[in-house]
Design an enzyme around this catalytic site. Structure first.
Site, short mmCIF file in Angstrom:
data_model
loop_
_atom_site.label_atom_id
_atom_site.label_comp_id
_atom_site.label_asym_id
_atom_site.label_seq_id
_atom_site.Cartn_x
_atom_site.Cartn_y
_atom_site.Cartn_z
N ASP A 168 0.84 -1.20 0.00
CA ASP A 168 0.00 0.00 0.00
C ASP A 168 0.87 1.24 0.00
O ASP A 168 2.01 1.21 0.46
CB ASP A 168 -0.84 0.09 1.28
CG ASP A 168 -1.73 -1.11 1.46
OD1 ASP A 168 -2.03 -1.78 0.48
OD2 ASP A 168 -2.13 -1.34 2.62
N1 URA Z 1 -1.15 -5.78 4.21
C1 URA Z 1 -1.62 -4.52 4.11
O1 URA Z 1 -2.64 -4.18 4.68
N2 URA Z 1 -0.93 -3.67 3.34
C2 URA Z 1 0.21 -3.98 2.71
O2 URA Z 1 0.81 -3.13 2.05
C3 URA Z 1 0.68 -5.30 2.84
C4 URA Z 1 -0.01 -6.19 3.60
#
Ligand code: URA
Length: 236
Positions: A102
């Site tokens: 993310d």
């Molecule tokens: N889980 C999440 O919520 N975000 C990420 O970037 C990776 C795993």
């Protein structure tokens, strides 16, 4: 493959621009002999302005992704490609992220132009462990290990339950989480399912490969030993 195509595919310029580089004598072999657009010379022997070319197709690199960067080529904000040499975004085949982190997650991100390798790493069959550290908005309540490890946790709009995940508390609001899958916003949604929320998230390892001491925003090309680490154990 003719040199003009090989060099254009590495993102150094359009075919027209690369043809011009040949005309200017900027492309030589390792002995300094000027090369021509339709020559076919081994990649490793070609020099552009005296410098070796970027690696050929089949590269795998590791980036320490800082927060605030998106794993996308199109986002109007900052994207992970901004952290690589500009020509990497223009390569054909494209250098893609291996899965995604993310925008607000930092840590180890792999990128490759090798579709088969990408598939091998991300395939659910590979079951490669990914280790994250999360800082939480509220105290852990104590049953997270049971809920996340159950193999029955269903997240909203998913059709199958999550595979068991391991959580190790590191403090009242800090935990290490190991996943073997990679669903959309998975860790944030897992904590939402137990009434908490993730304030910050960092990925330390993928398979047996760790960031080691690579500073945030920096990247390095992975060699054969690193590749073996991805599929083996021993991440740090
Ligand atoms: N889980 C999440 O919520 N975000 C990420 O970037 C990776 C795993």
């Amino acid at each position: 493959m003719k040199l003009v195509k090989l060099i254009a595919n590495l993102g150094y310029g359009s075919r027209k621009q690369v043809t011009q580089m040949f005309r200017e004598g900027r492309i030589t072999d390792d002995a300094g002999e000027v090369l021509y657009a339709d020559d076919a010379v081994a990649h490793a022997r070609v020099r552009l302005d005296g410098e070796p070319l970027d690696p050929p197709q089949g590269l795998l690199l590791m980036l320490h992704k800082p927060t605030g960067y998106t794993c996308s080529t199109k986002d109007p904000g900052r994207v992970v490609y901004d952290l690589l040499p500009p020509r990497y975004r223009l390569r054909d085949p494209l250098v893609s992220t291996v899965g995604r982190l993310d925008r607000d997650t930092s840590g180890l991100l792999l990128m490759t132009d090798d579709g088969a390798l990408l598939h091998r790493i991300t395939s659910p069959k590979a079951q490669l462990p990914k280790v994250y550290e999360a800082v939480l908005g509220s105290d852990l309540r104590g049953d997270e290990a049971e809920v996340f490890g159950s193999g029955t946790l269903m997240l909203e709009s998913e059709k199958t339950p999550l595979a068991p995940a391991v959580i190790e508390p590191l403090g009242p609001r800090r935990a290490r989480i190991t996943l073997v899958e990679g669903r959309y916003h998975q860790i944030r949604r897992m904590f939402a399912a137990v009434g908490n929320h993730v304030e910050s998230l960092h990925r330390h390892t993928l398979g047996g490969l760790g960031l080691d001491r690579l500073p945030a925003g920096e990247w390095r090309m992975l060699d054969e030993a690193d590749r073996a680490r991805v599929f083996g154990g021993g991440g740090s």
